[in-house]
Motif scaffolding. Structure first.
Motif, PDB file in Angstrom:
ATOM      1  N   ASP A  81       0.855  -1.181   0.000  1.00 39.09           N
ATOM      2  CA  ASP A  81       0.000   0.000   0.000  1.00 39.09           C
ATOM      3  C   ASP A  81       0.897   1.239   0.000  1.00 39.09           C
ATOM      4  OD1 ASP A  81      -2.150  -1.734   0.210  1.00 39.09           O
ATOM      5  OD2 ASP A  81      -2.174  -1.636   2.407  1.00 39.09           O
ATOM      6  N   LEU A  82       0.422   2.288  -0.648  1.00 41.80           N
ATOM      7  CA  LEU A  82       1.207   3.528  -0.750  1.00 41.80           C
ATOM      8  C   LEU A  82       0.521   4.661   0.002  1.00 41.80           C
ATOM      9  CD1 LEU A  82       2.141   3.769  -4.547  1.00 41.80           C
ATOM     10  CD2 LEU A  82       3.666   3.160  -2.645  1.00 41.80           C
ATOM     11  N   CYS A  83       1.332   5.598   0.477  1.00 39.51           N
ATOM     12  CA  CYS A  83       0.794   6.795   1.122  1.00 39.51           C
ATOM     13  C   CYS A  83       1.511   8.030   0.569  1.00 39.51           C
ATOM     14  CB  CYS A  83       1.006   6.712   2.632  1.00 39.51           C
ATOM     15  SG  CYS A  83       0.292   8.099   3.531  1.00 39.51           S
ATOM     16  N   GLY A  84       0.734   8.993   0.104  1.00 37.95           N
ATOM     17  CA  GLY A  84       1.294  10.281  -0.284  1.00 37.95           C
ATOM     18  C   GLY A  84       1.096  11.241   0.888  1.00 37.95           C
ATOM     19  N   LEU A 137      -4.031   7.674   0.461  1.00 39.20           N
ATOM     20  CA  LEU A 137      -3.789   6.231   0.540  1.00 39.20           C
ATOM     21  C   LEU A 137      -4.217   5.526  -0.733  1.00 39.20           C
ATOM     22  CD1 LEU A 137      -3.248   3.617   2.286  1.00 39.20           C
ATOM     23  CD2 LEU A 137      -5.679   3.734   2.933  1.00 39.20           C
ATOM     24  N   LYS A 138      -3.375   4.561  -1.162  1.00 35.92           N
ATOM     25  CA  LYS A 138      -3.794   3.659  -2.248  1.00 35.92           C
ATOM     26  C   LYS A 138      -3.457   2.246  -1.835  1.00 35.92           C
ATOM     27  CE  LYS A 138      -3.194   2.794  -7.182  1.00 35.92           C
ATOM     28  NZ  LYS A 138      -4.566   2.800  -7.661  1.00 35.92           N
ATOM     29  N   LYS A 139      -4.514   1.442  -1.648  1.00 35.91           N
ATOM     30  CA  LYS A 139      -4.311   0.038  -1.307  1.00 35.91           C
ATOM     31  C   LYS A 139      -4.065  -0.712  -2.613  1.00 35.91           C
ATOM     32  CE  LYS A 139      -6.017  -1.770   2.163  1.00 35.91           C
ATOM     33  NZ  LYS A 139      -5.269  -2.236   3.380  1.00 35.91           N
ATOM     34  N   PHE A 140      -3.102  -1.643  -2.591  1.00 32.25           N
ATOM     35  CA  PHE A 140      -2.773  -2.328  -3.846  1.00 32.25           C
ATOM     36  C   PHE A 140      -3.820  -3.385  -4.200  1.00 32.25           C
ATOM     37  CE2 PHE A 140      -1.142  -5.397  -0.894  1.00 32.25           C
ATOM     38  CZ  PHE A 140      -1.321  -6.611  -1.534  1.00 32.25           C
ATOM     39  N   ASP A 141      -4.529  -3.906  -3.174  1.00 32.01           N
ATOM     40  CA  ASP A 141      -5.373  -5.077  -3.416  1.00 32.01           C
ATOM     41  C   ASP A 141      -6.855  -4.796  -3.497  1.00 32.01           C
ATOM     42  OD1 ASP A 141      -5.454  -4.389  -0.777  1.00 32.01           O
ATOM     43  OD2 ASP A 141      -5.353  -6.426   0.003  1.00 32.01           O
ATOM     44  N   PHE A 142      -7.282  -3.589  -3.227  1.00 34.18           N
ATOM     45  CA  PHE A 142      -8.691  -3.256  -3.476  1.00 34.18           C
ATOM     46  C   PHE A 142      -8.917  -1.761  -3.566  1.00 34.18           C
ATOM     47  CE2 PHE A 142     -10.342  -1.563   0.483  1.00 34.18           C
ATOM     48  CZ  PHE A 142      -9.529  -2.097   1.463  1.00 34.18           C
ATOM     49  N   SER A 143     -10.057  -1.414  -4.154  1.00 34.03           N
ATOM     50  CA  SER A 143     -10.461  -0.007  -4.211  1.00 34.03           C
ATOM     51  C   SER A 143     -11.569   0.201  -3.189  1.00 34.03           C
ATOM     52  CB  SER A 143     -11.054   0.323  -5.578  1.00 34.03           C
ATOM     53  OG  SER A 143     -10.238  -0.168  -6.580  1.00 34.03           O
ATOM     54  N   PHE A 144     -11.563   1.341  -2.546  1.00 26.42           N
ATOM     55  CA  PHE A 144     -12.642   1.648  -1.607  1.00 26.42           C
ATOM     56  C   PHE A 144     -13.934   1.866  -2.382  1.00 26.42           C
ATOM     57  CE2 PHE A 144      -8.857   3.065   0.722  1.00 26.42           C
ATOM     58  CZ  PHE A 144      -9.043   2.359   1.893  1.00 26.42           C
ATOM     59  N   GLU A 145     -15.032   1.514  -1.740  1.00 30.59           N
ATOM     60  CA  GLU A 145     -16.337   1.814  -2.338  1.00 30.59           C
ATOM     61  C   GLU A 145     -17.031   2.831  -1.461  1.00 30.59           C
ATOM     62  OE1 GLU A 145     -18.553  -1.737  -2.971  1.00 30.59           O
ATOM     63  OE2 GLU A 145     -17.057  -2.503  -4.383  1.00 30.59           O
ATOM     64  N   PHE A 146     -17.693   3.761  -2.125  1.00 23.95           N
ATOM     65  CA  PHE A 146     -18.302   4.867  -1.389  1.00 23.95           C
ATOM     66  C   PHE A 146     -19.790   4.961  -1.656  1.00 23.95           C
ATOM     67  CE2 PHE A 146     -13.889   6.043  -2.121  1.00 23.95           C
ATOM     68  CZ  PHE A 146     -13.489   6.356  -0.841  1.00 23.95           C
ATOM     69  N   THR A 147     -20.516   5.480  -0.643  1.00 19.63           N
ATOM     70  CA  THR A 147     -21.862   5.934  -0.932  1.00 19.63           C
ATOM     71  C   THR A 147     -21.678   7.278  -1.617  1.00 19.63           C
ATOM     72  OG1 THR A 147     -21.948   7.025   1.199  1.00 19.63           O
ATOM     73  CG2 THR A 147     -22.814   4.791   1.104  1.00 19.63           C
ATOM     74  N   GLN A 148     -22.763   7.972  -1.947  1.00 22.18           N
ATOM     75  CA  GLN A 148     -22.579   9.197  -2.728  1.00 22.18           C
ATOM     76  C   GLN A 148     -21.871  10.294  -1.925  1.00 22.18           C
ATOM     77  OE1 GLN A 148     -26.799   9.354  -3.185  1.00 22.18           O
ATOM     78  NE2 GLN A 148     -26.794  11.482  -2.505  1.00 22.18           N
ATOM     79  N   GLU A 149     -21.381  11.298  -2.701  1.00 19.72           N
ATOM     80  CA  GLU A 149     -20.693  12.445  -2.108  1.00 19.72           C
ATOM     81  C   GLU A 149     -21.514  13.009  -0.938  1.00 19.72           C
ATOM     82  OE1 GLU A 149     -20.115  15.597  -5.022  1.00 19.72           O
ATOM     83  OE2 GLU A 149     -20.304  17.086  -3.423  1.00 19.72           O
ATOM     84  N   CYS A 150     -20.825  13.359   0.181  1.00 14.74           N
ATOM     85  CA  CYS A 150     -21.600  13.852   1.322  1.00 14.74           C
ATOM     86  C   CYS A 150     -21.199  15.249   1.787  1.00 14.74           C
ATOM     87  CB  CYS A 150     -21.536  12.852   2.463  1.00 14.74           C
ATOM     88  SG  CYS A 150     -19.904  12.340   2.891  1.00 14.74           S
ATOM     89  N   ASP A 151     -19.989  15.711   1.479  1.00 13.25           N
ATOM     90  CA  ASP A 151     -19.563  17.037   1.948  1.00 13.25           C
ATOM     91  C   ASP A 151     -18.568  17.650   0.967  1.00 13.25           C
ATOM     92  OD1 ASP A 151     -20.705  17.439   4.483  1.00 13.25           O
ATOM     93  OD2 ASP A 151     -19.294  16.053   5.399  1.00 13.25           O
ATOM     94  N   ARG A 152     -18.525  18.955   0.947  1.00 20.35           N
ATOM     95  CA  ARG A 152     -17.427  19.667   0.264  1.00 20.35           C
ATOM     96  C   ARG A 152     -16.864  20.642   1.277  1.00 20.35           C
ATOM     97  NH1 ARG A 152     -18.302  20.550  -6.150  1.00 20.35           N
ATOM     98  NH2 ARG A 152     -19.179  18.492  -6.513  1.00 20.35           N
ATOM     99  N   ILE A 153     -15.570  20.552   1.531  1.00 23.02           N
ATOM    100  CA  ILE A 153     -14.972  21.371   2.593  1.00 23.02           C
ATOM    101  C   ILE A 153     -13.731  22.073   2.040  1.00 23.02           C
ATOM    102  CG2 ILE A 153     -13.903  21.312   4.889  1.00 23.02           C
ATOM    103  CD1 ILE A 153     -15.532  18.733   5.412  1.00 23.02           C
ATOM    104  N   SER A 154     -13.620  23.367   2.333  1.00 24.30           N
ATOM    105  CA  SER A 154     -12.474  24.145   1.857  1.00 24.30           C
ATOM    106  C   SER A 154     -11.171  23.601   2.456  1.00 24.30           C
ATOM    107  CB  SER A 154     -12.650  25.610   2.268  1.00 24.30           C
ATOM    108  OG  SER A 154     -11.404  26.264   2.178  1.00 24.30           O
ATOM    109  N   ILE A 155     -10.113  23.632   1.656  1.00 19.79           N
ATOM    110  CA  ILE A 155      -8.803  23.173   2.143  1.00 19.79           C
ATOM    111  C   ILE A 155      -8.279  24.058   3.278  1.00 19.79           C
ATOM    112  CG2 ILE A 155      -8.057  22.017   0.018  1.00 19.79           C
ATOM    113  CD1 ILE A 155      -6.559  24.598  -0.716  1.00 19.79           C
ATOM    114  N   ARG A 156      -8.919  25.212   3.487  1.00 23.45           N
ATOM    115  CA  ARG A 156      -8.464  26.095   4.577  1.00 23.45           C
ATOM    116  C   ARG A 156      -9.143  25.766   5.900  1.00 23.45           C
ATOM    117  NH1 ARG A 156      -8.329  28.309  -0.003  1.00 23.45           N
ATOM    118  NH2 ARG A 156      -6.265  28.873  -0.732  1.00 23.45           N
ATOM    119  N   GLU A 157     -10.165  24.940   5.869  1.00 25.62           N
ATOM    120  CA  GLU A 157     -10.901  24.599   7.102  1.00 25.62           C
ATOM    121  C   GLU A 157     -10.381  23.287   7.682  1.00 25.62           C
ATOM    122  OE1 GLU A 157     -15.189  25.023   6.982  1.00 25.62           O
ATOM    123  OE2 GLU A 157     -14.948  26.280   5.209  1.00 25.62           O
TER     124      GLU A 157
END
Ligand SMILES: CC(C)(COP(=O)(O)OP(=O)(O)OC[C@H]1O[C@@H](n2cnc3c(N)ncnc32)[C@H](O)[C@@H]1OP(=O)(O)O)[C@@H](O)C(=O)NCCC(=O)NCCS
Length: 224
Positions: free
Chosen positions: A132-135, A171-191
């Protein structure tokens, strides 16, 4: 950059250490926001190039115009994973994620897909190594966040070194992709506080729109 110039992705080794170091020093000096590239110490760069995996992009004249490394330090990989588990209240189940570090494209060559090319080289290698990788990316570094998110990394942690350096963990897992329900929030990078709260509620960042992070809720905790 020459018109129609072609590029080659190469593996860099310990013998390329001086060249990569000079390249990173020169490019960081030219950055408007120096905080966007947290510098390696000489020892850290040596350790990453000796013990990890280092990639470069060379232009037609052989000149280095981009770099990206995988740091294979096991202890640090465990620390990063612990940071992600802490940020997400344990919702993301990861035990070691190795830092993808040293992403840099020469100022005259940006916006042409070389960051994406390096990202593909590093994620392909991580898949081969089954790791797994982490940026670790400054929260305001939109270009870098987009480069990671474009290869299916997800924003899964926040680490505040001090007021100048606030990082997101991608994060990127090598062995699976995360599954999501629909988009729930949009938050400014300053908050920063709101970003932390979203992560602690098992919402992960999946895209950037303008200066906002798009959060989606994990559909099943840490599972495919
Ligand atoms: C981050 C960096 C490596 C990206 O390299 P690049 O070659 O310019 O990136 P690419 O052209 O391959 O673009 C990759 C993605 O990022 C997006 N992107 C690139 N520059 C962008 C910018 N200034 N603003 C918003 N998005 C940007 C592209 O649209 C692309 O997304 P897409 O795949 O959805 O189209 C480059 O900007 C850089 O060297 N920055 C300075 C050093 C740095 O910040 N390193 C990261 C340390 S964590």
């Amino acid at each position: 950059m020459k018109k129609n110039e072609t590029f080659e992705v190469v593996k860099l080794t310990a013998t390329d250490y001086d060249e990569e170091r000079a390249f990173l020093t020169k490019c960081r000096k030219a950055l408007r926001r120096k905080a966007f590239f947290y510098p390696y110490t000489d020892d850290q760069l040596r350790a990453v190039m000796d013990g990890g995996e280092a990639f470069g992009v060379r232009g037609e004249n052989g000149r280095l115009v981009g770099t990206f490394n995988i740091d294979l330090d096991e202890e640090y990989a465990k620390e990063l994973a612990a940071g992600i588990r802490n940020s997400t209240g344990g919702a993301v189940d990861v035990h070691a994620c190795y830092e993808a570090s040293g992403l840099m494209v020469d100022g005259g060559y940006r916006g042409k897909g070389l960051g994406k090319t390096l990202m593909r080289a590093v994620t392909t290698r991580a898949n081969e190594l089954k790791i797994d990788l982490c940026g670790v990316v400054h929260i305001e570094n939109i270009a870098s966040l987009n480069t990671f998110l474009g290869q299916n990394f997800v924003i899964a942690g926040l680490f505040e070194l001090n007021s100048r350096y606030i990082f997101l963990y991608l994060l990127k897992k090598f062995d699976f992709s995360f599954e999501f329900t629909q988009e729930c929030d949009r938050i400014s990078i300053r908050e920063t506080g709101a970003v932390k709260r979203a992560l602690s509620m098992a919402k992960l960042g999946t895209a950037i729109v303008g200066d906002e992070i798009v959060f989606s809720r994990l559909s099943r905790t840490g599972l495919k």
